[in-house]
Motif scaffolding. Structure first.
Motif, PDB file in Angstrom:
ATOM      1  N   ARG A   1      20.467  19.520  -7.739  1.00 25.34           N
ATOM      2  CA  ARG A   1      19.466  20.571  -7.772  1.00 25.34           C
ATOM      3  C   ARG A   1      18.114  20.080  -7.275  1.00 25.34           C
ATOM      4  O   ARG A   1      17.842  18.882  -7.187  1.00 25.34           O
ATOM      5  N   TYR A   2      17.269  21.049  -6.968  1.00 19.74           N
ATOM      6  CA  TYR A   2      15.877  20.831  -6.594  1.00 19.74           C
ATOM      7  C   TYR A   2      15.044  20.932  -7.866  1.00 19.74           C
ATOM      8  O   TYR A   2      15.048  21.957  -8.544  1.00 19.74           O
ATOM      9  N   PHE A   3      14.370  19.838  -8.218  1.00 21.96           N
ATOM     10  CA  PHE A   3      13.612  19.797  -9.462  1.00 21.96           C
ATOM     11  C   PHE A   3      12.149  20.087  -9.142  1.00 21.96           C
ATOM     12  O   PHE A   3      11.463  19.280  -8.533  1.00 21.96           O
ATOM     13  N   LYS A   4      11.675  21.251  -9.570  1.00 19.78           N
ATOM     14  CA  LYS A   4      10.306  21.654  -9.277  1.00 19.78           C
ATOM     15  C   LYS A   4       9.319  20.944 -10.200  1.00 19.78           C
ATOM     16  O   LYS A   4       9.693  20.321 -11.189  1.00 19.78           O
ATOM     17  N   GLU A   5       8.034  21.067  -9.863  1.00 21.81           N
ATOM     18  CA  GLU A   5       6.998  20.446 -10.682  1.00 21.81           C
ATOM     19  C   GLU A   5       6.938  21.116 -12.057  1.00 21.81           C
ATOM     20  O   GLU A   5       7.061  22.336 -12.181  1.00 21.81           O
ATOM     21  N   ASN A   6       6.795  20.280 -13.083  1.00 23.61           N
ATOM     22  CA  ASN A   6       6.679  20.726 -14.481  1.00 23.61           C
ATOM     23  C   ASN A   6       7.862  21.587 -14.937  1.00 23.61           C
ATOM     24  O   ASN A   6       7.739  22.374 -15.875  1.00 23.61           O
TER      25      ASN A   6
ATOM     26  N   TYR B   1       0.835  -1.206   0.000  1.00 22.62           N
ATOM     27  CA  TYR B   1       0.000   0.000   0.000  1.00 22.62           C
ATOM     28  C   TYR B   1       0.869   1.256   0.000  1.00 22.62           C
ATOM     29  O   TYR B   1       0.582   2.226  -0.714  1.00 22.62           O
ATOM     30  N   ARG B   2       1.963   1.229   0.791  1.00 22.37           N
ATOM     31  CA  ARG B   2       2.859   2.381   0.837  1.00 22.37           C
ATOM     32  C   ARG B   2       3.514   2.618  -0.520  1.00 22.37           C
ATOM     33  O   ARG B   2       3.624   3.758  -0.981  1.00 22.37           O
ATOM     34  N   LYS B   3       3.933   1.529  -1.180  1.00 20.45           N
ATOM     35  CA  LYS B   3       4.548   1.670  -2.498  1.00 20.45           C
ATOM     36  C   LYS B   3       3.544   2.217  -3.512  1.00 20.45           C
ATOM     37  O   LYS B   3       3.903   3.003  -4.393  1.00 20.45           O
ATOM     38  N   MET B   4       2.278   1.777  -3.383  1.00 25.59           N
ATOM     39  CA  MET B   4       1.258   2.267  -4.304  1.00 25.59           C
ATOM     40  C   MET B   4       1.030   3.765  -4.109  1.00 25.59           C
ATOM     41  O   MET B   4       0.901   4.528  -5.073  1.00 25.59           O
ATOM     42  N   ILE B   5       1.005   4.202  -2.831  1.00 26.95           N
ATOM     43  CA  ILE B   5       0.816   5.625  -2.547  1.00 26.95           C
ATOM     44  C   ILE B   5       2.013   6.432  -3.035  1.00 26.95           C
ATOM     45  O   ILE B   5       1.877   7.489  -3.657  1.00 26.95           O
ATOM     46  N   GLU B   6       3.225   5.910  -2.758  1.00 26.95           N
ATOM     47  CA  GLU B   6       4.428   6.636  -3.152  1.00 26.95           C
ATOM     48  C   GLU B   6       4.562   6.728  -4.666  1.00 26.95           C
ATOM     49  O   GLU B   6       5.057   7.725  -5.192  1.00 26.95           O
ATOM     50  N   SER B   7       4.137   5.670  -5.377  1.00 30.92           N
ATOM     51  CA  SER B   7       4.277   5.678  -6.832  1.00 30.92           C
ATOM     52  C   SER B   7       3.457   6.799  -7.463  1.00 30.92           C
ATOM     53  O   SER B   7       3.803   7.315  -8.528  1.00 30.92           O
ATOM     54  N   LYS B   8       2.356   7.183  -6.806  1.00 29.17           N
ATOM     55  CA  LYS B   8       1.545   8.282  -7.319  1.00 29.17           C
ATOM     56  C   LYS B   8       2.222   9.627  -7.088  1.00 29.17           C
ATOM     57  O   LYS B   8       1.885  10.612  -7.740  1.00 29.17           O
ATOM     58  N   ASP B   9       3.155   9.670  -6.135  1.00 36.46           N
ATOM     59  CA  ASP B   9       3.811  10.924  -5.790  1.00 36.46           C
ATOM     60  C   ASP B   9       5.219  11.033  -6.368  1.00 36.46           C
ATOM     61  O   ASP B   9       5.945  11.970  -6.041  1.00 36.46           O
ATOM     62  N   LEU B  10       5.622  10.077  -7.196  1.00 39.74           N
ATOM     63  CA  LEU B  10       6.962  10.121  -7.771  1.00 39.74           C
ATOM     64  C   LEU B  10       6.957  10.951  -9.050  1.00 39.74           C
ATOM     65  O   LEU B  10       6.010  10.896  -9.840  1.00 39.74           O
TER      66      LEU B  10
ATOM     67  N   TYR C   1      17.818  10.770  -8.131  1.00 39.38           N
ATOM     68  CA  TYR C   1      17.132  11.831  -7.403  1.00 39.38           C
ATOM     69  C   TYR C   1      16.529  11.247  -6.132  1.00 39.38           C
ATOM     70  O   TYR C   1      16.473  10.023  -5.948  1.00 39.38           O
ATOM     71  N   ILE C   2      16.070  12.126  -5.252  1.00 35.34           N
ATOM     72  CA  ILE C   2      15.431  11.731  -3.999  1.00 35.34           C
ATOM     73  C   ILE C   2      13.994  12.240  -4.018  1.00 35.34           C
ATOM     74  O   ILE C   2      13.743  13.406  -4.341  1.00 35.34           O
ATOM     75  N   ASP C   3      13.045  11.352  -3.694  1.00 34.04           N
ATOM     76  CA  ASP C   3      11.639  11.751  -3.711  1.00 34.04           C
ATOM     77  C   ASP C   3      11.252  12.433  -2.403  1.00 34.04           C
ATOM     78  O   ASP C   3      12.072  12.617  -1.500  1.00 34.04           O
ATOM     79  N   ILE C   4       9.980  12.801  -2.290  1.00 34.95           N
ATOM     80  CA  ILE C   4       9.522  13.551  -1.116  1.00 34.95           C
ATOM     81  C   ILE C   4       9.505  12.693   0.143  1.00 34.95           C
ATOM     82  O   ILE C   4       9.405  13.217   1.253  1.00 34.95           O
ATOM     83  N   TYR C   5       9.604  11.361  -0.018  1.00 35.47           N
ATOM     84  CA  TYR C   5       9.641  10.467   1.136  1.00 35.47           C
ATOM     85  C   TYR C   5      11.069  10.150   1.575  1.00 35.47           C
ATOM     86  O   TYR C   5      11.271   9.384   2.511  1.00 35.47           O
ATOM     87  N   GLY C   6      12.059  10.702   0.848  1.00 36.39           N
ATOM     88  CA  GLY C   6      13.450  10.438   1.183  1.00 36.39           C
ATOM     89  C   GLY C   6      14.029   9.227   0.482  1.00 36.39           C
ATOM     90  O   GLY C   6      15.168   8.849   0.750  1.00 36.39           O
TER      91      GLY C   6
ATOM     92  N   PHE D   1      18.694  16.081  -7.489  1.00 37.59           N
ATOM     93  CA  PHE D   1      18.777  15.538  -8.845  1.00 37.59           C
ATOM     94  C   PHE D   1      20.217  15.666  -9.331  1.00 37.59           C
ATOM     95  O   PHE D   1      20.812  16.737  -9.279  1.00 37.59           O
ATOM     96  N   GLU D   2      20.773  14.564  -9.820  1.00 35.25           N
ATOM     97  CA  GLU D   2      22.186  14.568 -10.193  1.00 35.25           C
ATOM     98  C   GLU D   2      22.426  13.603 -11.349  1.00 35.25           C
ATOM     99  O   GLU D   2      21.921  12.479 -11.344  1.00 35.25           O
ATOM    100  N   VAL D   3      23.178  14.056 -12.336  1.00 35.30           N
ATOM    101  CA  VAL D   3      23.582  13.196 -13.448  1.00 35.30           C
ATOM    102  C   VAL D   3      24.770  12.353 -13.011  1.00 35.30           C
ATOM    103  O   VAL D   3      25.759  12.868 -12.488  1.00 35.30           O
ATOM    104  N   ILE D   4      24.657  11.045 -13.191  1.00 36.67           N
ATOM    105  CA  ILE D   4      25.727  10.133 -12.789  1.00 36.67           C
ATOM    106  C   ILE D   4      26.695   9.891 -13.946  1.00 36.67           C
ATOM    107  O   ILE D   4      27.908  10.049 -13.810  1.00 36.67           O
ATOM    108  N   LYS D   5      26.150   9.511 -15.099  1.00 40.48           N
ATOM    109  CA  LYS D   5      26.984   9.229 -16.266  1.00 40.48           C
ATOM    110  C   LYS D   5      26.237   9.607 -17.529  1.00 40.48           C
ATOM    111  O   LYS D   5      25.009   9.600 -17.574  1.00 40.48           O
ATOM    112  N   CYS D   6      27.009   9.899 -18.553  1.00 42.62           N
ATOM    113  CA  CYS D   6      26.433  10.205 -19.855  1.00 42.62           C
ATOM    114  C   CYS D   6      27.443   9.794 -20.911  1.00 42.62           C
ATOM    115  O   CYS D   6      28.626  10.132 -20.813  1.00 42.62           O
TER     116      CYS D   6
END
Length: 207
Positions: free
Chosen positions: A154-159, A86-95, A189-194, A127-132
Motif C-alpha cells: 500500500r501507499y502510506f500517506k502522511e500521518n 550529505y545525501r543521507k542527512m537530507i534523506e533522513s529528514k524525509d523518511l 517500505y520504499i521512500d520517496i527517493y526509491g 508498505f508491506e508486512v514481511i513477518k509477524c
C-alpha cells in the motif's frame, strides 16, 4: 604527571624532516651526478652527464605526476564521501517514522491486531508486512507465526493510521528458560527517493 610525547611523534618535526629529505633528494643528487662526470672518474658509462640528469629529471617528473594523481583520487574520494553523508542527512529528514502498537489479541495470543501510524509528513510506498509472530527473547525463531488476513502493498500517506488483522491459532508456550515473550512485526517500505528499508518493531507480552 603528564607523559611527554617523544620528539618523533610531533607533526611539525616530522614535517621539517620530510622537507629536508625532499630538498636533499632534489638538489643534492644532481650535484653528485655533476661532480662525478666533472671529475671524469669512477665507473665509465656510455651516456654523459646531461643524459643522466635528463633521466633523473624524468624520474622526478614521474614521481610528482604519480603523487598528484594519488592526491586527486583522494580528494575525489573525500568529496564523494561528503556528498554521500550529505545525501543521507537530507534523506533522513524525509523518511517516515512509524509507530507500531499491538492493539490486542482475539483469544489467548491468537489473531492479533496491530495499529501502525505514520508520525511524519513523509510518504512511503509499497508498505508491506514481511513477518509477524511470537518468540522467546533469547531465540531467533518464532514458535508462532501469524498470517495477515489481507496481504497487500500500500501507499502510506502522511500521518495515516491503519489497523492490520492477523490470523493464527493459540500458541503452545513452552516453560523453558528462554527469556521473555516477544511479539515482533517485520515490515518494509520504499521512500520517496526509491530506497528500500526493512524495519522491525516488537513488544513484550505477558505469559
Amino acid at each position: 604527571m603528564q607523559n611527554k610525547k617523544s620528539w618523533y611523534t610531533k607533526w611539525y618535526i616530522l614535517l621539517i624532516l620530510t622537507i629536508i629529505l625532499l630538498v636533499t633528494f632534489i638538489v643534492a643528487i644532481p650535484l653528485i651526478i655533476n661532480s662525478c662526470y666533472l671529475n671524469n672518474d669512477g665507473y665509465i658509462t656510455v651516456w654523459n652527464g646531461a643524459d643522466t640528469l635528463q633521466f633523473y629529471g624524468t624520474i622526478l617528473s614521474f614521481i610528482s605526476t604519480t603523487m598528484l594523481g594519488i592526491l586527486a583520487l583522494w580528494q575525489n574520494y573525500s568529496l564523494s564521501k561528503q556528498n554521500d553523508n550529505y545525501r543521507k542527512m537530507i534523506e533522513s529528514k524525509d523518511l517516515p517514522i512509524f509507530q507500531v502498537r499491538l492493539a490486542g489479541f482475539s483469544g489467548f495470543m491468537s489473531k492479533p491486531s496491530v495499529e501502525i501510524i505514520n508520525l511524519t509528513q513523509n510518504i512511503a510506498t509499497n508498505f508491506e508486512v514481511i513477518k509477524c509472530g511470537i518468540k522467546h527473547s533469547l531465540e531467533a525463531k518464532y514458535f508462532m507465526e501469524y498470517i495477515i488476513k489481507e496481504p497487500y502493498q500500500r501507499y502510506f500517506k502522511e500521518n495515516e493510521q491503519i489497523k492490520l488483522e492477523f490470523s493464527g491459532d493459540t500458541p503452545n508456550i513452552s516453560n523453558g528458560n528462554n527469556g521473555e515473550l516477544l511479539f515482533e512485526l517485520k515490515f518494509q517500505y520504499i521512500d520517496i527517493y526509491g530506497g528500500k528499508h526493512n524495519k522491525k518493531a516488537y513488544t513484550y507480552v505477558a505469559k
